[in-house]
Design an enzyme around this catalytic site. Sequence first.
Site, PDB file in Angstrom:
ATOM      1  N   ASP A 222       0.807  -1.229   0.000  1.00 53.37           N
ATOM      2  CA  ASP A 222       0.000   0.000   0.000  1.00 53.37           C
ATOM      3  C   ASP A 222       0.835   1.272   0.000  1.00 53.37           C
ATOM      4  O   ASP A 222       1.976   1.305   0.424  1.00 53.37           O
ATOM      5  CB  ASP A 222      -0.993   0.003   1.179  1.00 53.37           C
ATOM      6  CG  ASP A 222      -0.328  -0.192   2.539  1.00 53.37           C
ATOM      7  OD1 ASP A 222       0.709  -0.886   2.611  1.00 53.37           O
ATOM      8  OD2 ASP A 222      -0.853   0.332   3.535  1.00 53.37           O
TER       9      ASP A 222
ATOM     10  N   GLU B  73      -0.615  -2.219   5.157  1.00 53.30           N
ATOM     11  CA  GLU B  73       0.291  -2.130   6.318  1.00 53.30           C
ATOM     12  C   GLU B  73       0.135  -0.791   7.011  1.00 53.30           C
ATOM     13  O   GLU B  73       0.199  -0.699   8.231  1.00 53.30           O
ATOM     14  CB  GLU B  73       1.742  -2.332   5.867  1.00 53.30           C
ATOM     15  CG  GLU B  73       2.740  -2.429   7.019  1.00 53.30           C
ATOM     16  CD  GLU B  73       3.100  -1.092   7.632  1.00 53.30           C
ATOM     17  OE1 GLU B  73       3.339  -1.048   8.843  1.00 53.30           O
ATOM     18  OE2 GLU B  73       3.118  -0.080   6.895  1.00 53.30           O
TER      19      GLU B  73
HETATM   20 ZN    ZN Z   1       5.020   3.506   6.307  1.00 58.08          ZN
HETATM   21 ZN    ZN Z   2       6.353   0.883   5.419  1.00 58.82          ZN
END
Ligand code: ZN
Ligand code: ZN
Length: 424
Positions: free
Chosen positions: A84, A151
Amino acid sequence: MTQPKSGPSPLAGLDALTPELERLYRDIHQHPELSMQEQRTAAMAADRLRAAGYDVTTGVGGTGVVGLLANGDGPTVMLRADMDALPVKEATGLPYASTATATDADGNEVPVMHACGHDMHVAWLAGATALLAGARDAWHGTVMAVFQPAEETAQGAQAMIDDGLFERFPRPEVILGQHVMPAPAGAIGYRPGTTQAAADSLEVRLFGRGAHGSMPESSVDPVVMAAATVLRLQTIVSREIAAGQAAVVTVGALQAGTKDNVIPDEALLKVNVRTFDEGVRAHVLEAIERIVNAEAAAAGAPKAPEITTTEHYPLTVNDPDRTARVAAALRGQFGDDRVHERAEPYSASEDFGSFGTQWGVPSVFWYVGGIDADIYNKAVQAHRVAQDIPTNHNPRFAPVIHPTLETGVQAMTAAALDALADGS
Ligand code: ZN
Ligand code: ZN
């Protein structure tokens, strides 16, 4: 730990692969996607795994991709990359800079940028999985590639776990991951034990009783309650944590009221906590609850405060034995002068640790520098690293492609080969 060298090393194929990995990297950099929206990136990762002969499952925990390559008896080794990007407007000035925008989870149109380097992580894992697939005589076992969503919002690892990662796929002997960091490109850092902080985000809702600003006797003033709470929270780190321990308690938002002559009904605090030890973390969270409740009681609040956890990143803890093996494999690949043990953990947080902790599998997470070495070393000499070198999440953060790209592919491949050498 001896490797079955019955074929050429998988790394022999890197030179031929590098141009297409660079194209992949630039493409993903130019087309970043927000957390849980990584459709295009996931499709590209899945295509590359399929082309290399992996058995691919998509849509695991949203956009997550799992690729399995079974190659005879031997250990299963899980290799993880996150996919991401962030709601940041890119200011690198690079020819492949992102101009993308997207709609975030709250419905707002935001700029999108790979400001944390997860595009590089995808390219690294695409490279390592292709090299391993291209030299199957050199190892036995099963490679399990995991491309993880989200994440940056602490959702992705847990979403894959909740979607049956542990039931649907073989349990690995070890889990490996790596992150690009503001350090000289080509250099590798690692740390046994705790390597990144745990992070907890809390929302604290304090309840008072509103009244006219001229009649405080009719109120329980949540502004004063919030102010007292914020000050008292500062004593957790300064008065309750030992000198040799570390923790951060930040009140990043304090919201209450709209007007000078209206005492509002409630106040909201947003609190961020970073800790490096499970015991310290438990103590800090307990202290926040104790102080918040006690300040509300001291104010005569009509109702106990509500404390909600909005985000949680676990500690990232490297298994010491496995870390020693990875470090030896990396030193074998790069030489001693490019591989350094870090004295301190990073205060940033990661959800990588969720996989190993919840599956009961040792894991190792290391760091690859991404800053042009000359620029970095000049900043070191001028004592201006903090001022001059953009960190991850900065609009000007972008790794130099070479040798960052090659280094991450080599590191992941070398560490995977070492782990795959068990039992063969
Ligand atoms: Zn990051
Ligand atoms: Zn990262």
